[in-house]
Scaffold this motif. Structure first.
Motif, mmCIF file in Angstrom:
data_model
loop_
_atom_site.group_PDB
_atom_site.id
_atom_site.type_symbol
_atom_site.label_atom_id
_atom_site.label_comp_id
_atom_site.label_asym_id
_atom_site.label_seq_id
_atom_site.Cartn_x
_atom_site.Cartn_y
_atom_site.Cartn_z
ATOM 1 N N THR A 75 36.423 36.862 29.391
ATOM 2 C CA THR A 75 38.126 36.430 29.335
ATOM 3 C C THR A 75 38.475 34.601 29.029
ATOM 4 O OG1 THR A 75 38.266 38.590 30.249
ATOM 5 C CG2 THR A 75 40.395 37.243 29.511
ATOM 6 N N ASP A 76 37.917 34.166 29.573
ATOM 7 C CA ASP A 76 38.235 32.834 29.338
ATOM 8 C C ASP A 76 38.079 31.949 27.623
ATOM 9 O OD1 ASP A 76 40.524 32.333 31.633
ATOM 10 O OD2 ASP A 76 38.051 31.462 32.702
ATOM 11 N N ASN A 77 36.612 32.408 27.717
ATOM 12 C CA ASN A 77 36.249 32.391 26.019
ATOM 13 C C ASN A 77 36.982 32.652 25.010
ATOM 14 O OD1 ASN A 77 34.751 30.310 28.019
ATOM 15 N ND2 ASN A 77 33.154 31.589 27.573
ATOM 16 N N LEU A 78 37.294 34.122 25.113
ATOM 17 C CA LEU A 78 38.338 34.761 23.794
ATOM 18 C C LEU A 78 39.508 33.497 23.574
ATOM 19 C CD1 LEU A 78 38.153 38.109 25.616
ATOM 20 C CD2 LEU A 78 36.929 37.026 23.336
ATOM 21 N N GLY A 79 39.899 32.796 23.866
ATOM 22 C CA GLY A 79 41.419 31.705 23.124
ATOM 23 C C GLY A 79 42.238 32.140 23.905
ATOM 24 N N PRO A 80 43.643 31.196 24.001
ATOM 25 C CA PRO A 80 44.987 30.864 24.344
ATOM 26 C C PRO A 80 45.087 32.667 24.259
ATOM 27 C CG PRO A 80 44.626 29.875 21.692
ATOM 28 C CD PRO A 80 43.224 30.701 22.007
ATOM 29 N N GLY A 81 45.025 34.399 23.255
ATOM 30 C CA GLY A 81 45.485 34.592 23.533
ATOM 31 C C GLY A 81 45.752 35.436 24.522
ATOM 32 N N PHE A 82 44.562 35.007 25.224
ATOM 33 C CA PHE A 82 44.059 36.163 26.434
ATOM 34 C C PHE A 82 44.382 35.113 28.016
ATOM 35 C CE2 PHE A 82 41.862 37.878 23.469
ATOM 36 C CZ PHE A 82 41.515 39.103 23.184
ATOM 37 N N ILE A 93 37.302 46.036 37.484
ATOM 38 C CA ILE A 93 38.300 45.338 36.387
ATOM 39 C C ILE A 93 37.536 44.434 35.162
ATOM 40 C CG2 ILE A 93 40.535 45.412 35.464
ATOM 41 C CD1 ILE A 93 41.436 45.836 38.217
ATOM 42 N N ASP A 94 36.989 45.223 34.474
ATOM 43 C CA ASP A 94 36.620 44.016 32.925
ATOM 44 C C ASP A 94 38.500 43.299 32.239
ATOM 45 O OD1 ASP A 94 37.482 46.233 31.133
ATOM 46 O OD2 ASP A 94 35.906 46.856 30.150
ATOM 47 N N GLY A 95 37.514 42.811 30.795
ATOM 48 C CA GLY A 95 38.684 41.295 29.947
ATOM 49 C C GLY A 95 39.644 42.961 29.038
ATOM 50 N N SER A 96 38.799 43.873 29.373
ATOM 51 C CA SER A 96 39.453 45.016 28.019
ATOM 52 C C SER A 96 40.570 45.047 28.914
ATOM 53 C CB SER A 96 38.572 45.759 27.170
ATOM 54 O OG SER A 96 37.826 46.070 27.928
ATOM 55 N N ALA A 106 36.373 50.264 34.863
ATOM 56 C CA ALA A 106 37.382 50.307 34.673
ATOM 57 C C ALA A 106 37.576 50.291 33.469
ATOM 58 C CB ALA A 106 39.334 49.666 35.386
ATOM 59 N N THR A 107 37.637 50.423 31.524
ATOM 60 C CA THR A 107 37.383 49.835 30.796
ATOM 61 C C THR A 107 37.770 49.964 29.765
ATOM 62 O OG1 THR A 107 35.400 48.764 29.377
ATOM 63 C CG2 THR A 107 34.819 50.596 30.147
ATOM 64 N N GLN A 108 38.265 49.700 28.866
ATOM 65 C CA GLN A 108 38.879 50.074 27.324
ATOM 66 C C GLN A 108 37.677 50.041 25.798
ATOM 67 O OE1 GLN A 108 41.358 51.344 29.189
ATOM 68 N NE2 GLN A 108 42.294 51.430 26.653
ATOM 69 N N ASP A 109 37.229 49.936 26.309
ATOM 70 C CA ASP A 109 35.563 48.976 25.452
ATOM 71 C C ASP A 109 34.696 50.757 25.429
ATOM 72 O OD1 ASP A 109 33.429 48.459 24.282
ATOM 73 O OD2 ASP A 109 32.241 46.990 25.757
ATOM 74 N N ARG A 110 34.479 50.726 24.203
ATOM 75 C CA ARG A 110 33.895 52.046 23.832
ATOM 76 C C ARG A 110 32.373 52.235 24.115
ATOM 77 N NH1 ARG A 110 37.325 55.498 20.733
ATOM 78 N NH2 ARG A 110 39.086 55.266 21.361
ATOM 79 N N ALA A 111 32.320 51.709 23.814
ATOM 80 C CA ALA A 111 30.776 51.167 24.382
ATOM 81 C C ALA A 111 30.103 51.372 25.844
ATOM 82 C CB ALA A 111 30.006 49.780 22.883
ATOM 83 N N PRO A 167 32.199 56.964 37.944
ATOM 84 C CA PRO A 167 33.307 56.921 37.457
ATOM 85 C C PRO A 167 33.546 56.535 36.471
ATOM 86 C CG PRO A 167 33.560 57.740 40.025
ATOM 87 C CD PRO A 167 32.206 56.583 39.238
ATOM 88 N N LEU A 168 34.532 56.887 35.569
ATOM 89 C CA LEU A 168 35.377 55.809 34.576
ATOM 90 C C LEU A 168 36.492 56.284 34.198
ATOM 91 C CD1 LEU A 168 35.188 54.283 31.604
ATOM 92 C CD2 LEU A 168 35.180 56.546 30.829
ATOM 93 N N PHE A 169 37.394 55.002 34.620
ATOM 94 C CA PHE A 169 38.810 54.753 34.681
ATOM 95 C C PHE A 169 39.387 54.166 33.047
ATOM 96 C CE2 PHE A 169 42.744 52.595 36.108
ATOM 97 C CZ PHE A 169 43.718 54.407 36.619
ATOM 98 N N TYR A 170 39.876 54.530 32.761
ATOM 99 C CA TYR A 170 40.681 53.416 31.156
ATOM 100 C C TYR A 170 42.175 54.003 31.275
ATOM 101 C CZ TYR A 170 40.763 58.143 28.233
ATOM 102 O OH TYR A 170 41.227 58.898 27.675
ATOM 103 N N LEU A 171 43.009 53.555 30.206
ATOM 104 C CA LEU A 171 44.246 53.601 30.061
ATOM 105 C C LEU A 171 44.417 54.586 28.437
ATOM 106 C CD1 LEU A 171 45.855 50.045 29.890
ATOM 107 C CD2 LEU A 171 46.215 51.940 31.506
#
Length: 260
Positions: free
Chosen positions: A69-76, A30-33, A116-121, A133-137
């Motif tokens: 993810t920690d470096n993305l700021g307080p929103g994460f 699982i990635d951060g996105s 498992a990612t939401q990153d399009r690239a 295999p690719l898993f996403y929401l």
């Protein structure tokens, strides 16, 4: 989850298990996105993964993904805390963390992971790489396992072809070893020709035999009691009675007796 969707998921995972060596428990990287999208809709990731795949599943992360993810700021902050609850696999970048997507690309080279990612690239990269295999929401809330792409199917077909060639080679090697050890007798190259059995003709296609006339028993014999033959120089003659001529007065007398 609908029954039809579960059947598709089982079909897709069977494809990866049969062709690329996936085994239970399934490891979902699982990635951060993906974690951030699940956190926003209050999706219980581990619970939903087990319900979706209907088998034992282990969600995992790496130190690079957590650091990014920690470096993305307080929103994460909530996303980062959620990631830290999962099992952390060693990626080899602990001393010098790298970008999360780059870490995932490196991890998939050595082990079988469901990404498992939401990153399009990153999704496009996974689709182009066979055996991942690719898993996403879908719509940011519906868990979805992507159908194996054409690239994945082509690589799987080539692998099956190579596997069949290896099996035939192993079979021939095994047969040679059996002959060498005397377990089985070597097969003769020239097969014995079977003798053709003579078959009776079809009775319906045969002509009926002609009936022979029986020989006459009563054959004329000559005076010596022997039957004359052509070799004896004679022809068989019929016996004729000699007519005795009576005197005229005797004939008249007989007529007169008969007339009275």
């Amino acid at each position: 989850m609908k029954i039809t969707k579960h059947k598709k998921t089982r079909k897709y995972m069977s494809f990866y298990m049969n062709n690329f060596g996936f085994r239970e428990p399934l490891l979902v990287l699982i990635d951060g996105s993906f974690c951030h999208a699940a956190y926003k809709v209050r999706l219980q990731i581990e619970e939903q993964l087990k319900k979706y795949f209907q088998c034992e599943v282990k969600p995992i992360v790496t130190a690079c993904i957590i650091t990014e993810t920690d470096n993305l700021g307080p929103g994460f902050v909530g996303t980062s805390q959620l990631l830290k609850k999962f099992l952390v696999h060693k990626c080899g970048h602990e001393k010098r963390p790298i970008d999360g997507s780059a870490c995932i690309k490196a991890m998939t080279k050595t082990c079988h992971y469901i990404v498992a990612t939401q990153d399009r690239a990153l999704q496009d990269w996974v689709r182009a790489k066979p055996g991942i295999p690719l898993f996403y929401l879908h719509n940011a809330s519906v868990p979805t396992l992507v159908q194996p792409s054409e690239v994945h199917r082509q690589i799987a077909a080539q692998g099956q072809k190579g596997l069949s060639e290896v099996r035939s080679l192993d079979q021939s090697t095994l047969s040679t070893l059996k002959v060498k050890e005397g377990i089985v007798q070597p097969e003769t190259t020239a097969k014995r020709k079977k003798k053709k059995k003579t078959k009776n003709p079809n009775p319906l296609s045969c002509k009926k035999p002609k009936k022979t006339k029986p020989e006459t028993k009563g054959k004329s014999e000559n005076s010596s009691g022997k039957t004359p033959s052509v070799a004896d120089g004679g022809v068989v003659k019929k016996k004729t009675r000699k007519r005795i001529k009576l005197p005229k007065h005797v004939v008249d007398q007989l007529k007169g007796v008969n007339g009275s």
